[in-house]
Scaffold this motif. Structure first.
Motif, mmCIF file in Angstrom:
data_model
loop_
_atom_site.group_PDB
_atom_site.id
_atom_site.type_symbol
_atom_site.label_atom_id
_atom_site.label_comp_id
_atom_site.label_asym_id
_atom_site.label_seq_id
_atom_site.Cartn_x
_atom_site.Cartn_y
_atom_site.Cartn_z
ATOM 1 N N LYS A 43 4.441 -10.981 -11.267
ATOM 2 C CA LYS A 43 4.359 -10.284 -10.239
ATOM 3 C C LYS A 43 2.841 -10.314 -9.505
ATOM 4 N N VAL A 91 4.643 -1.228 -2.453
ATOM 5 C CA VAL A 91 5.878 -0.639 -2.638
ATOM 6 C C VAL A 91 6.601 -1.267 -3.777
ATOM 7 N N VAL A 92 6.231 -2.340 -4.143
ATOM 8 C CA VAL A 92 7.087 -3.115 -5.343
ATOM 9 C C VAL A 92 6.279 -2.138 -6.459
ATOM 10 N N MET A 94 5.302 0.849 -6.566
ATOM 11 C CA MET A 94 5.549 1.960 -6.928
ATOM 12 C C MET A 94 7.043 2.138 -7.440
ATOM 13 N N ARG A 95 8.010 1.084 -6.921
ATOM 14 C CA ARG A 95 9.405 1.034 -7.579
ATOM 15 C C ARG A 95 9.498 0.858 -8.676
ATOM 16 N N GLU A 96 8.791 0.065 -9.312
ATOM 17 C CA GLU A 96 8.738 -0.308 -10.730
ATOM 18 C C GLU A 96 8.268 0.895 -11.375
ATOM 19 N N ASP A 97 7.429 1.617 -10.917
ATOM 20 C CA ASP A 97 6.959 2.768 -11.597
ATOM 21 C C ASP A 97 8.148 3.674 -11.773
ATOM 22 N N GLN A 98 8.705 3.879 -10.536
ATOM 23 C CA GLN A 98 9.826 4.855 -10.693
ATOM 24 C C GLN A 98 11.054 4.472 -11.489
ATOM 25 N N SER A 99 11.109 3.336 -11.623
ATOM 26 C CA SER A 99 12.307 2.721 -12.474
ATOM 27 C C SER A 99 12.063 3.168 -14.052
ATOM 28 N N GLU A 100 10.749 2.763 -14.367
ATOM 29 C CA GLU A 100 10.469 2.971 -15.410
ATOM 30 C C GLU A 100 10.467 4.837 -15.916
ATOM 31 N N GLN A 101 10.218 5.596 -15.056
ATOM 32 C CA GLN A 101 10.400 6.941 -15.069
ATOM 33 C C GLN A 101 11.624 7.238 -15.433
#
Length: 112
Positions: A43, A91-92, A94-101
């Motif tokens: 990415k 944005v990408v 932040m979404r990746e970080d949220q999915s890991e959480q």
């Protein structure tokens, strides 16, 4: 003035620690996996390529075709495209970080 030489047994501190911490018959495998996942590197490289090529391409494509030789407007459009790429990267990420959480929270719920 005489100096004093320190005579050692030939092994430094790290070698002594390595020998003392691992038992002789130990077959423990080392973890050589990368610290950063491959998907994150891909990415980053993709967005780096986009950050270089899209603004430059936008400038040169729009300077004569859209803006009729006005380099100020072409430069402004290239700056807008650079900001779009930057915002898309944020944005990408932040979404990746949220999915890991969320994955970590689901693992903790299953463990309970």
């Amino acid at each position: 003035m005489a100096t004093r030489r320190i005579v050692s047994d030939g092994k430094d501190i790290l070698e002594r620690n390595d020998l003392s911490s691992a038992p002789a018959g130990s077959s423990e495998k080392s973890n050589i996996s990368p610290a950063v996942p491959t998907s994150v590197i891909v990415k980053l490289l993709g967005f780096t390529f986009a950050m270089i090529s899209l603004p430059i391409g936008t400038y040169f494509l729009s300077v004569n075709t859209i803006f009729g030789g006005n380099s100020t407007f072409a430069g402004a459009s290239a700056a807008v495209i650079a900001n779009v790429v930057l915002i898309a990267y944020v944005v990408v990420a932040m979404r990746e970080d949220q999915s890991e959480q969320m994955a970590t929270e689901q693992k903790q719920k299953k463990a309970e």
